[in-house]
Design a protein around this motif. Sequence first.
Motif, mmCIF file in Angstrom:
data_model
loop_
_atom_site.group_PDB
_atom_site.id
_atom_site.type_symbol
_atom_site.label_atom_id
_atom_site.label_comp_id
_atom_site.label_asym_id
_atom_site.label_seq_id
_atom_site.Cartn_x
_atom_site.Cartn_y
_atom_site.Cartn_z
ATOM 1 N N GLU A 62 0.570 -1.184 -0.119
ATOM 2 C CA GLU A 62 -0.073 0.148 0.012
ATOM 3 C C GLU A 62 0.709 1.265 -0.002
ATOM 4 O O GLU A 62 1.954 1.193 0.559
ATOM 5 N N LYS A 63 0.249 2.264 -0.758
ATOM 6 C CA LYS A 63 0.991 3.622 -0.834
ATOM 7 C C LYS A 63 0.253 4.542 -0.579
ATOM 8 O O LYS A 63 -0.973 4.615 -0.779
ATOM 9 N N ASN B 159 3.765 -5.902 -9.809
ATOM 10 C CA ASN B 159 3.556 -6.838 -8.897
ATOM 11 C C ASN B 159 3.869 -8.180 -9.263
ATOM 12 O O ASN B 159 3.680 -9.293 -8.670
ATOM 13 N N LEU C 30 -5.033 5.926 0.358
ATOM 14 C CA LEU C 30 -4.362 4.916 0.699
ATOM 15 C C LEU C 30 -4.399 3.793 -0.453
ATOM 16 O O LEU C 30 -5.855 3.342 -0.663
ATOM 17 N N TRP C 31 -3.303 3.800 -1.399
ATOM 18 C CA TRP C 31 -3.572 3.056 -2.694
ATOM 19 C C TRP C 31 -3.096 1.578 -2.287
ATOM 20 O O TRP C 31 -1.888 1.597 -2.276
ATOM 21 N N ASP C 32 -3.904 0.663 -2.761
ATOM 22 C CA ASP C 32 -3.352 -0.630 -2.592
ATOM 23 C C ASP C 32 -3.008 -1.157 -3.883
ATOM 24 O O ASP C 32 -4.000 -1.708 -4.829
ATOM 25 N N THR C 33 -1.842 -1.093 -4.345
ATOM 26 C CA THR C 33 -1.186 -1.201 -5.547
ATOM 27 C C THR C 33 -1.249 -2.588 -5.774
ATOM 28 O O THR C 33 -0.923 -3.221 -7.115
ATOM 29 N N THR C 34 -1.453 -3.556 -4.976
ATOM 30 C CA THR C 34 -1.505 -5.000 -5.236
ATOM 31 C C THR C 34 -2.490 -5.602 -5.876
ATOM 32 O O THR C 34 -2.623 -6.456 -6.397
ATOM 33 N N LYS C 35 -3.743 -4.497 -5.723
ATOM 34 C CA LYS C 35 -4.956 -4.978 -6.656
ATOM 35 C C LYS C 35 -4.805 -4.442 -7.974
ATOM 36 O O LYS C 35 -5.932 -4.325 -8.900
#
Length: 204
Positions: free
Chosen positions: A1-2, A196, A165-170
């Motif tokens: 998360e970023k 990813n 809060l950006w969940d880049t894994t998605k």
Amino acid sequence: EKVLKAASDDSAPEQVQLLINGKTPAGNTFRALESESYLAFEVSRVNTFFQNGVTMGEEIIHIFDDWIPQWKTLTVPIQPEKLKAGPNILTFRSGDKATPFPRDNGENRDDYNLRNVRLILDDGTVLRDYNYSDPAKIVAMKDSNPAVDFNFMIPEEKMLAHSYLWDTTKEADGEYTITAMDSVNGKTAAKVKVDNTAPAITTN
């Protein structure tokens, strides 16, 4: 998360748009501090190797385990995403030689003195715990007093960044454009890359 943040000198956080590839991100945005803050404090009689520390919940923020016989000021950066509007509790701990957290092993903990604890925000505002507002008041850290909480109340108006809060894994791998804009200054953009994909290891 970023954590993505956008701020403007001319607009309130709610009036600043934050876009990912031209779209408003799904989920809740929130106010946050724009830059890191600093926890400053003075200690003396600190003994070598004892894992004295500052924690937030179960997270260790800083360890001070060098010999400090006389009063010395220490300064610790606190990342903005760790702080919120309202109460923020940082705990000073007297550690043993393995950890700042309590253990039921009967090991001796360090005895040291603490005073003048304050949180300095990115705009220079100095915050103190109401119970320790006197900078000359000495707190004796020891086996019978191994942990002391300091509560810093951050006003909502100090939270000047519109954040997400950006969940880049998605997200799919590739390049994304992050845009911040308001009605006064127009827009500014930056490109970021999401990757990813796990590295591939080949053997001969």
